[in-house]
Design a protein around this motif. Structure first.
Motif, PDB file in Angstrom:
ATOM      1  N   ILE A 373     -14.514 -13.023  23.594  1.00  0.00           N
ATOM      2  CA  ILE A 373     -15.664 -13.541  22.936  1.00  0.00           C
ATOM      3  C   ILE A 373     -14.737 -13.838  22.072  1.00  0.00           C
ATOM      4  N   SER A 374     -15.960 -15.509  21.807  1.00  0.00           N
ATOM      5  CA  SER A 374     -15.997 -16.552  21.192  1.00  0.00           C
ATOM      6  C   SER A 374     -16.732 -15.826  19.545  1.00  0.00           C
ATOM      7  N   PRO A 375     -16.027 -16.621  18.949  1.00  0.00           N
ATOM      8  CA  PRO A 375     -16.328 -16.043  17.494  1.00  0.00           C
ATOM      9  C   PRO A 375     -17.887 -16.566  17.230  1.00  0.00           C
ATOM     10  N   GLU A 376     -18.589 -17.679  18.118  1.00  0.00           N
ATOM     11  CA  GLU A 376     -19.801 -18.032  18.095  1.00  0.00           C
ATOM     12  C   GLU A 376     -20.627 -16.780  19.195  1.00  0.00           C
ATOM     13  N   LEU A 377     -20.124 -16.092  19.406  1.00  0.00           N
ATOM     14  CA  LEU A 377     -20.888 -15.278  20.611  1.00  0.00           C
ATOM     15  C   LEU A 377     -21.378 -13.638  19.857  1.00  0.00           C
ATOM     16  N   MET A 378     -20.399 -13.798  18.701  1.00  0.00           N
ATOM     17  CA  MET A 378     -20.490 -12.292  17.805  1.00  0.00           C
ATOM     18  C   MET A 378     -21.446 -11.886  17.268  1.00  0.00           C
ATOM     19  N   ILE A 379     -22.510 -12.826  16.813  1.00  0.00           N
ATOM     20  CA  ILE A 379     -24.006 -11.937  16.886  1.00  0.00           C
ATOM     21  C   ILE A 379     -24.250 -11.419  17.862  1.00  0.00           C
ATOM     22  N   LEU A 380     -24.397 -11.832  18.879  1.00  0.00           N
ATOM     23  CA  LEU A 380     -24.674 -11.642  20.645  1.00  0.00           C
ATOM     24  C   LEU A 380     -23.721 -10.384  21.046  1.00  0.00           C
ATOM     25  N   PHE A 381     -23.279 -10.197  20.054  1.00  0.00           N
ATOM     26  CA  PHE A 381     -21.882  -9.081  20.188  1.00  0.00           C
ATOM     27  C   PHE A 381     -21.911  -8.153  19.671  1.00  0.00           C
ATOM     28  N   ILE A 382     -23.282  -8.126  18.318  1.00  0.00           N
ATOM     29  CA  ILE A 382     -22.610  -6.964  17.906  1.00  0.00           C
ATOM     30  C   ILE A 382     -24.591  -6.832  18.022  1.00  0.00           C
ATOM     31  N   VAL A 383     -25.181  -7.167  18.036  1.00  0.00           N
ATOM     32  CA  VAL A 383     -26.497  -7.014  19.097  1.00  0.00           C
ATOM     33  C   VAL A 383     -26.799  -6.206  20.339  1.00  0.00           C
ATOM     34  N   ILE A 384     -25.549  -6.585  21.585  1.00  0.00           N
ATOM     35  CA  ILE A 384     -25.076  -5.606  22.349  1.00  0.00           C
ATOM     36  C   ILE A 384     -24.392  -3.981  22.203  1.00  0.00           C
ATOM     37  N   LEU A 385     -23.582  -4.295  21.139  1.00  0.00           N
ATOM     38  CA  LEU A 385     -23.085  -3.497  20.289  1.00  0.00           C
ATOM     39  C   LEU A 385     -24.382  -1.860  19.716  1.00  0.00           C
ATOM     40  N   ILE A 386     -25.063  -2.052  18.876  1.00  0.00           N
ATOM     41  CA  ILE A 386     -25.779  -1.530  18.771  1.00  0.00           C
ATOM     42  C   ILE A 386     -26.857  -1.007  19.350  1.00  0.00           C
ATOM     43  N   ILE A 387     -27.265  -2.321  20.624  1.00  0.00           N
ATOM     44  CA  ILE A 387     -28.417  -1.423  21.455  1.00  0.00           C
ATOM     45  C   ILE A 387     -27.581  -0.215  22.625  1.00  0.00           C
ATOM     46  N   THR A 388     -26.563  -0.637  22.938  1.00  0.00           N
ATOM     47  CA  THR A 388     -25.461   0.435  24.212  1.00  0.00           C
ATOM     48  C   THR A 388     -25.529   1.337  22.808  1.00  0.00           C
ATOM     49  N   MET A 389     -24.896   1.200  21.894  1.00  0.00           N
ATOM     50  CA  MET A 389     -24.878   3.167  20.323  1.00  0.00           C
ATOM     51  C   MET A 389     -26.489   3.835  21.506  1.00  0.00           C
ATOM     52  N   ILE A 390     -27.356   2.597  20.598  1.00  0.00           N
ATOM     53  CA  ILE A 390     -28.624   3.800  21.341  1.00  0.00           C
ATOM     54  C   ILE A 390     -29.035   4.334  22.213  1.00  0.00           C
ATOM     55  N   PHE A 391     -28.716   3.723  23.249  1.00  0.00           N
ATOM     56  CA  PHE A 391     -29.181   4.393  24.004  1.00  0.00           C
ATOM     57  C   PHE A 391     -27.879   5.015  24.403  1.00  0.00           C
ATOM     58  N   LEU A 392     -27.185   5.105  24.705  1.00  0.00           N
ATOM     59  CA  LEU A 392     -25.298   5.948  24.982  1.00  0.00           C
ATOM     60  C   LEU A 392     -25.133   7.652  24.350  1.00  0.00           C
ATOM     61  N   THR A 393     -26.420   6.526  22.718  1.00  0.00           N
ATOM     62  CA  THR A 393     -26.423   8.319  22.453  1.00  0.00           C
ATOM     63  C   THR A 393     -27.809   9.016  22.883  1.00  0.00           C
ATOM     64  N   GLU A 394     -28.462   8.813  24.062  1.00  0.00           N
ATOM     65  CA  GLU A 394     -29.442   9.446  24.924  1.00  0.00           C
ATOM     66  C   GLU A 394     -29.084  10.546  25.721  1.00  0.00           C
ATOM     67  N   ILE A 395     -27.795  10.437  26.133  1.00  0.00           N
ATOM     68  CA  ILE A 395     -27.126  11.541  27.221  1.00  0.00           C
ATOM     69  C   ILE A 395     -26.097  11.627  26.646  1.00  0.00           C
ATOM     70  N   SER A 396     -25.263  12.009  24.678  1.00  0.00           N
ATOM     71  CA  SER A 396     -24.423  11.961  24.495  1.00  0.00           C
ATOM     72  C   SER A 396     -24.771  12.692  23.190  1.00  0.00           C
ATOM     73  N   SER A 397     -23.272  13.518  22.641  1.00  0.00           N
ATOM     74  CA  SER A 397     -24.161  13.821  21.053  1.00  0.00           C
ATOM     75  C   SER A 397     -24.009  11.977  20.301  1.00  0.00           C
ATOM     76  N   ASN A 398     -24.044  12.258  18.849  1.00  0.00           N
ATOM     77  CA  ASN A 398     -23.883  11.205  18.402  1.00  0.00           C
ATOM     78  C   ASN A 398     -22.727  10.957  17.261  1.00  0.00           C
ATOM     79  N   THR A 399     -22.898  12.073  17.159  1.00  0.00           N
ATOM     80  CA  THR A 399     -21.552  12.210  16.573  1.00  0.00           C
ATOM     81  C   THR A 399     -20.669  12.398  17.559  1.00  0.00           C
ATOM     82  N   ALA A 400     -19.862  12.304  18.723  1.00  0.00           N
ATOM     83  CA  ALA A 400     -19.015  12.525  19.896  1.00  0.00           C
ATOM     84  C   ALA A 400     -18.628  10.536  19.507  1.00  0.00           C
ATOM     85  N   THR A 401     -20.313  10.428  19.846  1.00  0.00           N
ATOM     86  CA  THR A 401     -20.361   8.372  19.566  1.00  0.00           C
ATOM     87  C   THR A 401     -19.457   7.703  19.279  1.00  0.00           C
ATOM     88  N   VAL A 402     -19.773   8.360  17.982  1.00  0.00           N
ATOM     89  CA  VAL A 402     -19.251   7.618  16.732  1.00  0.00           C
ATOM     90  C   VAL A 402     -17.930   7.969  16.325  1.00  0.00           C
TER      91      VAL A 402
END
Length: 482
Positions: A373-402
């Motif tokens: 990941i280049s520093p220029e794509l850091m913002i995109l990386f963070i957005v993807i992380l947040i989206i992934t976290m939200i949808f991942l916790t649909e099927i798993s414990s949010n505490t375990a995911t964190v």
């Protein structure tokens, strides 16, 4: 398919795949230390067990830590040191305050006093807003599960009255009224440091990384995010119930009748309210000192009266202050009702996070990911992380995911020489925003159990909320970072 069948299939899948995943990760030809690869295998096993909930989440965390001790990765003293972490004391103390609120009916009195206001019974939207604002505010201090469970009978009482009077559109109204309670509880819980276990766990990892966030700072950063999501949800509801109408006098009558059933304000309620106000004041005091620029007072308060000690002293006061003859506001029975599963999960989770850092696993993953990941794509990386976290916790414990991803993300950000605090804060908030499935959160499961909400409707509204949540969290995190 019933929830019980889905749960059974998840467990069966977990029992098969966990050892397979651990074995594959252990045998992969990776250029890391043997200790780091062993921890990777342990985390792979734990992650599958957490996702499929084969055994209680806390037992999985304890199994992971114990395995690390057996394999010589760490000593037993060092491994279980995390069970004395201040975050655990903060959770125990704040939970006991919430327990006192529920035990003496302070939360229900607050809810009914608000709902009997003329403002909330003038229209269907205002009524739903009344339920949701109670859920939003209470869940900042009381567990999301308890808040939803308390409000559910009140909502169902209204729905039952509407059905008796054969009011058209009641099905649609009941769906949004119930969803408003559950979703507002999840959103509100993310607002304060003690609102949900994921906040406390995330704060623990941030503290290990050198970021000590106080109660007020968390609120100042989280409230704009959660309030914006909450308002967006209200607009969504208003649009979908615009054609529904009712007799406001009938509704107010129900709430007035419920209010009449409340007993006279007890000494236990007064004690609880006093202790709650006292704790809230001292939780916010260091942040107020910091905002006023008094660094000396801030440092003194953080070292002598930290949040965890405030919570413990407040809990002790509830046992000391009498509510009846020879009986405190809280008793030994209330300690037994403590959510020990979450307490043990805290300790085990923080211990596993330390192992990820100590063995160099976090740094290794950080190096590999940062090279892609280049520093220029850091913002995109963070957005993807947040989206992934939200949808991942649909099927798993949010505490375990964190627990799994927070230390890894910290390692990645360190390698990239990027700001650590705000991206990690973003994924912690995102972990509370799972709205699509009944199994995603206890509030979702509670309202789904009322049998008034079709799964297709929950998925549809939940998907909208997931997307809105992703956009709003990402936007605020980017603003904070800049």
């Amino acid at each position: 398919m019933k929830i019980s069948q889905i749960t059974y299939l998840k467990k069966e899948t977990g029992l098969i795949f966990a050892p397979v995943v651990a074995s594959v990760l252990y045998m992969l030809p990776l250029d890391m230390s043997r200790e780091a690869q062993t921890v990777l295998a342990i985390m792979g096993f734990c992650l599958v067990f957490w996702l499929t909930e084969v055994i209680p989440l806390s037992m999985t965390a304890l199994l992971g830590v114990s395995t690390a001790v057996v394999l010589g990765i760490t000593s037993i003293k060092e491994a279980f040191l995390s069970f004395g972490h201040p975050v655990i004391l903060l959770f125990i103390g704040s939970f006991l305050i919430a327990q006192a609120m529920a035990k003496h009916g302070l939360d229900k009195r607050f809810a009914l006093n608000l709902l009997t206001r003329n403002f909330f019974v003038k229209s269907p939207f205002r009524l739903i807003a009344g339920f949701s604002v109670i859920s939003f505010l209470l869940s900042m201090w009381v567990s999301n599960t308890a808040t939803t469970a308390m409000l559910l009978p009140l909502v169902l009482g209204i729905v039952y009255t509407f059905k008796q009077n054969k009011i058209k559109g009641i099905s649609n109204f009941s769906i949004y009224a119930l969803l408003s309670v559950a979703y507002s509880a999840s959103i509100g819980g993310a607002t304060t440091l003690i609102g949900t276990p994921t906040n406390l766990i995330g704060a623990g990892f941030l503290k290990e990384a050198g970021y000590d966030i106080d109660f007020l700072k968390w609120f100042i950063l989280a409230f704009p995010i959660t309030f914006t999501v909450y308002v967006a949800f209200l607009f969504y509801i208003k649009f979908h119930i615009r054609n529904f109408h009712f007799d406001k006098n009938e509704i107010k009558k129900i709430f007035v009748e419920e209010k009449k059933k409340l007993p006279k304000i007890s000494l236990g309620e007064k004690n609880t309210f006093f202790v709650f106000c006292l704790a809230a004041f001292f939780w916010m005091l260091p942040g107020i000192a910091n905002l006023l620029g008094n660094k000396e007072l801030y440092t003194f308060l953080k070292s002598h009266i930290p949040e965890a000690i405030v919570a413990v002293i407040a809990a002790v006061l509830l046992f000391l202050l009498p509510s009846k003859k020879n009986e405190g506001t809280l008793s030994i029975e209330d300690i037994k009702k403590l959510d020990w599963d979450v307490v043990l999960l805290f300790g085990g989770g923080i211990a596993l996070g330390k192992l990820i850092t100590k063995t160099g696993l976090a740094d290794y993953i950080g190096q590999k990911v940062s090279s892609l990941i280049s520093p220029e794509l850091m913002i995109l990386f963070i957005v993807i992380l947040i989206i992934t976290m939200i949808f991942l916790t649909e099927i798993s414990s949010n505490t375990a995911t964190v627990i799994t991803f927070a230390p890894i993300l910290i390692g990645i950000l360190k390698e990239m020489n990027m700001e650590i605090f705000y991206p990690v804060f973003g994924i912690i908030i995102a972990a509370s925003f799972a709205f699509m499935l009944p199994i995603a959160t206890p509030p979702n499961a509670i309202i789904y159990g009322s049998r008034h909400i079709p799964i297709s409707k929950m998925v549809k509204v939940g998907l909208f909320m997931n997307i809105i949540g992703s956009v709003i969290i990402s936007t605020f995190i980017i603003i904070y970072m800049k």
